[in-house]
Design an enzyme around this catalytic site. Structure first.
Site, PDB file in Angstrom:
ATOM      1  N   LYS A 210      -0.237  -1.602  -4.574  1.00 39.42           N
ATOM      2  CA  LYS A 210       1.147  -1.979  -4.236  1.00 39.42           C
ATOM      3  C   LYS A 210       1.558  -1.385  -2.885  1.00 39.42           C
ATOM      4  O   LYS A 210       2.161  -2.054  -2.045  1.00 39.42           O
ATOM      5  CB  LYS A 210       2.100  -1.500  -5.350  1.00 39.42           C
ATOM      6  N   CYS A 264      11.551  -1.605   0.238  1.00 44.69           N
ATOM      7  CA  CYS A 264      10.110  -1.674  -0.045  1.00 44.69           C
ATOM      8  C   CYS A 264       9.293  -1.470   1.228  1.00 44.69           C
ATOM      9  O   CYS A 264       8.694  -0.423   1.416  1.00 44.69           O
ATOM     10  CB  CYS A 264       9.766  -3.018  -0.679  1.00 44.69           C
TER      11      CYS A 264
END
Ligand code: NAD
Length: 411
Positions: A210, A264
């Site tokens: 991720k 993010c």
């Protein structure tokens, strides 16, 4: 009552996830620390902007499958989706795992032997192990027996705001377990609604994957942003350059912009840098380039504004990306705040996805208006976000105005 699933943290990730499970027949309990959020959801309403989420939550709550609360409840599965920001401080940003630790400790008393505990929050390498240790430690502090047969899994979420409900179902997933059995159980759980491929691995690899995805995008955007600076100096249209270069069969360059925002892409590379500062010069440079872009935009506005006694600047867009209301870590907001602070220009802001301006801009007496009004009043039109509404602007309104189009929307 014992629930099938307890989702911890009912924000942009937790609420859609809880609602999708609930509308597929699971009995879901949503745990949050915010009374406002809990009350809103229990009324069948939502506290965030996301297309169709209101309909889903109404159906989930109305059908008796989703209940929110402030107290942890026993469940067969826990899914943790709380924030994982960083501490800014003076030096390099470092991960802030305070929310994950506090969520882990809060559920520790209600986790039972054999439970599946899933961490969905984007997390530094080793966080799934830390979550297991916090839960065990909290039980020992509270004099509760140690747990046996609990499976801990990291299943990072990759959905994109604005199309979360579709991506939740269609995206491929990764289930990285501290045990293979845990990963398999998570796989079976997500199969309830996920039609994408579900890949099994270990927790540390899943955590790394991720972070790698977002660090990769950050570096690629930094390349595009660097190109935009070079092209500006050489008086060449960067979007034409990228469009033509992308005709090469093995070249795919992303688009430049006013910086990189959100919680993010602008955050996650720091988790990798923190893990290995000496091995990550590229990622650190990419962060520096992307973080430097807002200042470049501000300087551009200032140099155009010098021609006017007091320039009127219309800022189009404050969100961190197109067609969302999310202003977190937004470079556009950062630019608008800096321009408001200058005191030498009049700032007019248009952000079609919000009802009122953030306090910082209100305090500077900035006004929020419609796109047409903002452009009509402006000497300089600064396009910061490629919102749908801005793409639809009648181009004749832009005549006789200085245009700074940071997204290449009006080319
Ligand atoms: N939003 C996105 O687009 C996105 C995409 C992929 C991954 N992620 C990751 O998902 C995670 C969650 O992000 P988000 O955008 O949903 O955050 P968010 O801020 O929208 O929601 C987090 C929720 O957790 C609640 N919370 C905080 N501490 C808690 C605790 N101890 N117990 C219970 N609830 C608690 C907050 O009140 C809030 O409602 C982050 O790690 C983020 O990086 C987000």
């Amino acid at each position: 009552m014992k629930y099938d699933i307890c989702v911890v943290g009912l924000g942009y990730i937790g609420l859609p996830t809880a609602s999708v499970f609930a509308t597929r027949g699971k009995q879901v309990y949503g745990l949050d620390v915010s009374e406002h959020i809990v009350n809103t959801i229990n009324r069948g309403e939502i506290h965030i902007v996301e297309p169709d989420l209101d309909v889903l939550v109404r159906a989930a709550v109305g059908g008796g499958h989703l209940t929110a609360g402030l107290e942890p409840m026993p469940a067969d599965v826990f899914i943790v989706a709380v924030p994982t920001p960083f501490h800014k401080g003076d030096g390099r940003p470092i991960p802030d795992l305070g929310y994950v630790e506090s969520a882990s400790r809060s559920i520790a008393p209600v986790v039972r032997d054999g439970t599946l505990v899933i961490l969905e929050s984007t997390s530094p390498i080793g966080t799934t192990e830390a979550m297991r240790d916090w839960i065990q430690d909290e039980r020992s502090v509270q004099g509760l027996p140690p747990l046996e047969g609990v499976h801990y899994v990291h299943c990072p979420e990759r959905i994109l705001p604005g199309q979360m409900l579709r991506e939740l179902v269609e995206n491929d997933r990764i289930c990285g377990g501290l045990s293979p059995e845990g990963a398999k159980r998570a796989h079976d759980l997500y199969r309830t609604f996920c039609v994408g491929e579900i890949h099994l691995t270990d927790a540390r690899t899943a955590e790394m994957v991720k972070l790698t995805e977002n660090a990769s995008r950050d570096s690629q955007i930094a390349f595009a942003n660097e190109l935009s600076l070079i092209c500006d100096k050489a008086n060449i249209d960067v979007w034409s350059v990228i469009e033509l270069a992308n005709h090469h069969p093995r070249v795919t360059i992303l688009n430049p912009g006013p910086g990189v925002g959100g919680h993010c892409i602008a955050v996650d590379p720091w988790f990798l840098v923190d893990a290995a500062p000496d091995c990550s010069p590229l990622m650190q440079t990419a962060r520096k380039i992307n973080d430097g872009k807002p200042d470049w935009v501000i300087q551009k506005v200032k140099s155009h504004a010098e021609r006017f006694t007091r320039a009127k600047v219309a800022c189009l867009g404050l969100a961190f990306k197109a067609n969302v209301d999310d202003l977190r870590e937004s470079p556009s907001l950062q630019i608008a705040e800096a321009l408001a602070d200058l005191g030498t220009v009049d700032l007019i802001v248009c952000e079609p996805n919000i009802e009122c301006l953030p306090d910082t801009l209100q305090q500077s007496h900035v006004t929020l208006t419609s796109t047409e009004e903002a452009i009509a009043a402006a000497d300089i039109v600064l396009l910061l976000v490629d919102h749908r509404e801005f793409g639809d602007v009648d181009r004749s309104l832009l005549h006789n105005r200085i245009i700074i189009d940071t997204r290449g929307l009006w080319r």
